[in-house]
Design a protein around this motif. Structure first.
Motif, PDB file in Angstrom:
ATOM      1  N   PRO A 202     -17.227  56.821  25.957  1.00  0.00           N
ATOM      2  CA  PRO A 202     -16.092  57.625  26.432  1.00  0.00           C
ATOM      3  C   PRO A 202     -16.420  59.117  26.409  1.00  0.00           C
ATOM      4  O   PRO A 202     -17.372  59.535  25.757  1.00  0.00           O
ATOM      5  N   ILE A 203     -15.620  59.884  27.100  1.00  0.00           N
ATOM      6  CA  ILE A 203     -15.754  61.344  27.046  1.00  0.00           C
ATOM      7  C   ILE A 203     -15.049  61.822  25.782  1.00  0.00           C
ATOM      8  O   ILE A 203     -13.906  61.463  25.513  1.00  0.00           O
ATOM      9  N   GLU A 204     -15.758  62.616  24.991  1.00  0.00           N
ATOM     10  CA  GLU A 204     -15.204  63.155  23.745  1.00  0.00           C
ATOM     11  C   GLU A 204     -15.349  64.673  23.768  1.00  0.00           C
ATOM     12  O   GLU A 204     -16.463  65.180  23.859  1.00  0.00           O
ATOM     13  N   ARG A 205     -14.231  65.354  23.710  1.00  0.00           N
ATOM     14  CA  ARG A 205     -14.199  66.821  23.730  1.00  0.00           C
ATOM     15  C   ARG A 205     -15.043  67.394  24.872  1.00  0.00           C
ATOM     16  O   ARG A 205     -15.846  68.323  24.706  1.00  0.00           O
ATOM     17  N   GLY A 206     -14.873  66.805  26.045  1.00  0.00           N
ATOM     18  CA  GLY A 206     -15.524  67.324  27.246  1.00  0.00           C
ATOM     19  C   GLY A 206     -16.977  66.943  27.411  1.00  0.00           C
ATOM     20  O   GLY A 206     -17.626  67.385  28.358  1.00  0.00           O
ATOM     21  N   ALA A 207     -17.498  66.115  26.517  1.00  0.00           N
ATOM     22  CA  ALA A 207     -18.902  65.688  26.624  1.00  0.00           C
ATOM     23  C   ALA A 207     -18.970  64.172  26.513  1.00  0.00           C
ATOM     24  O   ALA A 207     -18.044  63.531  25.993  1.00  0.00           O
ATOM     25  N   SER A 208     -20.060  63.581  27.010  1.00  0.00           N
ATOM     26  CA  SER A 208     -20.192  62.127  26.877  1.00  0.00           C
ATOM     27  C   SER A 208     -20.414  61.782  25.415  1.00  0.00           C
ATOM     28  O   SER A 208     -21.036  62.542  24.672  1.00  0.00           O
ATOM     29  N   GLY A 209     -19.862  60.639  24.978  1.00  0.00           N
ATOM     30  CA  GLY A 209     -19.938  60.238  23.574  1.00  0.00           C
ATOM     31  C   GLY A 209     -21.339  60.314  23.017  1.00  0.00           C
ATOM     32  O   GLY A 209     -22.280  59.790  23.588  1.00  0.00           O
ATOM     33  N   GLY A 210     -21.487  60.985  21.865  1.00  0.00           N
ATOM     34  CA  GLY A 210     -22.785  61.111  21.219  1.00  0.00           C
ATOM     35  C   GLY A 210     -23.706  62.115  21.868  1.00  0.00           C
ATOM     36  O   GLY A 210     -24.889  62.199  21.532  1.00  0.00           O
ATOM     37  N   SER A 211     -23.190  62.897  22.809  1.00  0.00           N
ATOM     38  CA  SER A 211     -24.035  63.871  23.517  1.00  0.00           C
ATOM     39  C   SER A 211     -23.434  65.260  23.376  1.00  0.00           C
ATOM     40  O   SER A 211     -22.238  65.430  23.163  1.00  0.00           O
ATOM     41  N   TYR A 212     -24.300  66.265  23.490  1.00  0.00           N
ATOM     42  CA  TYR A 212     -23.832  67.651  23.421  1.00  0.00           C
ATOM     43  C   TYR A 212     -23.709  68.268  24.811  1.00  0.00           C
ATOM     44  O   TYR A 212     -23.321  69.423  24.956  1.00  0.00           O
ATOM     45  N   PHE A 213     -24.028  67.483  25.825  1.00  0.00           N
ATOM     46  CA  PHE A 213     -23.974  68.013  27.188  1.00  0.00           C
ATOM     47  C   PHE A 213     -22.558  67.880  27.755  1.00  0.00           C
ATOM     48  O   PHE A 213     -22.008  66.783  27.828  1.00  0.00           O
ATOM     49  N   THR A 214     -22.012  69.002  28.149  1.00  0.00           N
ATOM     50  CA  THR A 214     -20.643  69.031  28.664  1.00  0.00           C
ATOM     51  C   THR A 214     -20.580  68.409  30.062  1.00  0.00           C
ATOM     52  O   THR A 214     -21.461  68.618  30.895  1.00  0.00           O
ATOM     53  N   ILE A 215     -19.500  67.649  30.275  1.00  0.00           N
ATOM     54  CA  ILE A 215     -19.261  67.053  31.591  1.00  0.00           C
ATOM     55  C   ILE A 215     -18.399  68.030  32.399  1.00  0.00           C
ATOM     56  O   ILE A 215     -17.352  68.467  31.925  1.00  0.00           O
ATOM     57  N   PRO A 216     -18.810  68.417  33.604  1.00  0.00           N
ATOM     58  CA  PRO A 216     -18.021  69.350  34.424  1.00  0.00           C
ATOM     59  C   PRO A 216     -16.586  68.832  34.620  1.00  0.00           C
ATOM     60  O   PRO A 216     -16.381  67.616  34.758  1.00  0.00           O
ATOM     61  N   PRO A 217     -15.603  69.728  34.623  1.00  0.00           N
ATOM     62  CA  PRO A 217     -14.197  69.320  34.776  1.00  0.00           C
ATOM     63  C   PRO A 217     -13.955  68.422  35.991  1.00  0.00           C
ATOM     64  O   PRO A 217     -13.183  67.459  35.909  1.00  0.00           O
ATOM     65  N   GLN A 218     -14.593  68.712  37.116  1.00  0.00           N
ATOM     66  CA  GLN A 218     -14.419  67.905  38.326  1.00  0.00           C
ATOM     67  C   GLN A 218     -14.868  66.467  38.090  1.00  0.00           C
ATOM     68  O   GLN A 218     -14.197  65.506  38.492  1.00  0.00           O
ATOM     69  N   VAL A 219     -15.977  66.331  37.397  1.00  0.00           N
ATOM     70  CA  VAL A 219     -16.505  64.978  37.106  1.00  0.00           C
ATOM     71  C   VAL A 219     -15.581  64.276  36.122  1.00  0.00           C
ATOM     72  O   VAL A 219     -15.334  63.063  36.235  1.00  0.00           O
ATOM     73  N   GLN A 220     -15.033  65.031  35.157  1.00  0.00           N
ATOM     74  CA  GLN A 220     -14.094  64.434  34.200  1.00  0.00           C
ATOM     75  C   GLN A 220     -12.873  63.877  34.930  1.00  0.00           C
ATOM     76  O   GLN A 220     -12.367  62.805  34.572  1.00  0.00           O
ATOM     77  N   MET A 221     -12.421  64.595  35.938  1.00  0.00           N
ATOM     78  CA  MET A 221     -11.265  64.133  36.719  1.00  0.00           C
ATOM     79  C   MET A 221     -11.608  62.858  37.481  1.00  0.00           C
ATOM     80  O   MET A 221     -10.801  61.924  37.562  1.00  0.00           O
ATOM     81  N   GLU A 222     -12.811  62.794  38.025  1.00  0.00           N
ATOM     82  CA  GLU A 222     -13.244  61.596  38.751  1.00  0.00           C
ATOM     83  C   GLU A 222     -13.338  60.393  37.810  1.00  0.00           C
ATOM     84  O   GLU A 222     -12.983  59.269  38.162  1.00  0.00           O
ATOM     85  N   ILE A 223     -13.803  60.656  36.586  1.00  0.00           N
ATOM     86  CA  ILE A 223     -13.914  59.564  35.597  1.00  0.00           C
ATOM     87  C   ILE A 223     -12.523  59.063  35.233  1.00  0.00           C
ATOM     88  O   ILE A 223     -12.270  57.851  35.162  1.00  0.00           O
TER      89      ILE A 223
END
Length: 259
Positions: A202-223
């Motif tokens: 899952p996405i956790e605090r704007g990043a993929s679980g267990g990762s420090y790389f932020t997911i862009p807001p647009q991609v978060q909306m698509e997810i």
């Protein structure tokens, strides 16, 4: 082969995350066992090796006993010959026959000395081997006790978790059957490549679980829209939104509690 029922992307994502939760639970159960199965296997091999060594040492002792017995028989034969040649010396016709018999007696005396020397050496070998056998038996006994203890630990864990693990394995196969083959293959490929076995996160605090790389807001909306299967460009893991993850986790926790 029956055709799989058509499902929406959201249903596939839910099924994928359910599958991940099931497989992660299996991983947890297996991690409890940890290195125990390997330890038990290594100890079994070690004990087997020690027992084989003991068997060879015992057989070696028997061989030495046989050789001692052979040397003792040789000594008795030489003594009998000495007695025979000594008696014959009393009836010789000339010095040449006497000297010849004397040499035969001397030769048999040397045979006796050599045989006695070998017997002493064999007895020394027996003492050395008995010392090695005693040490090997003590070591074997210690390893057998350790093996028994480790087997007890492993059996206890297996008895506690076997039923649940088997039920979870059935569920895992059942959920894989709900998904398209290509998704299952992708899931398994990602899972096997990940050290923690996580292929769907899952996405956790704007990043993929267990990762420090932020997911862009647009991609978060698509997810969050759940209209297509989206993977993290950094880890390659399949991404789901936090709400879906929470809902499926609550559902699967209830299922796990019943197993």
């Amino acid at each position: 082969m029956a055709k799989k029922k058509e499902t929406t992307v959201e249903q596939r994502l839910r099924a994928l995350y359910d599958l991940q939760l099931i497989d992660s639970r299996i991983d947890e159960i297996r991690s409890v066992r940890g290195e125990l199965p390997i330890e038990v296997s290594d100890l079994e091999d070690e004990v087997s090796g020690l027992q084989l060594r003991l068997e060879k040492l015992e057989n070696s002792l028997k061989d030495i006993d046989t050789q001692i017995s052979d040397k003792k028989n040789l000594i008795e034969e030489s003594k009998a010959l000495i007695k025979k040649y000594t008696e014959q010396q009393k009836n010789v016709r000339n010095n040449r026959e006497f000297d010849s018999l004397t040499k035969e007696v001397e030769f048999q005396e040397l045979e006796i000395e050599l045989a006695e020397k070998h017997i002493r050496e064999f007895k020394a070998q027996i003492e050395q081997k008995k010392e090695v056998i005693d040490k090997t038996k003590a070591h074997n006994s210690e390893r057998e006790d350790h093996l028994k203890h480790k087997k007890g630990e492993l059996d206890a864990i297996l008895n506690e978790t076997k039923k649940e693990e088997e039920a979870l394995a059935e569920k895992s196969a059942e959920y894989k059957d709900k998904l398209e083959d290509r998704l299952v293959k992708a899931y398994e490929r990602i899972r096997h490549a990940a050290k923690n076995g996580l292929a769907v996160v899952p996405i956790e605090r704007g990043a993929s679980g267990g990762s420090y790389f932020t997911i862009p807001p647009q991609v978060q909306m698509e997810i969050a829209a759940r209209k297509k299967v989206i993977t993290d460009e950094h880890s390659g893991r399949i991404l789901v939104d936090a709400e879906l993850a929470e809902e499926q986790k609550a559902k699967m926790d209830k299922m796990f509690a019943k197993l």
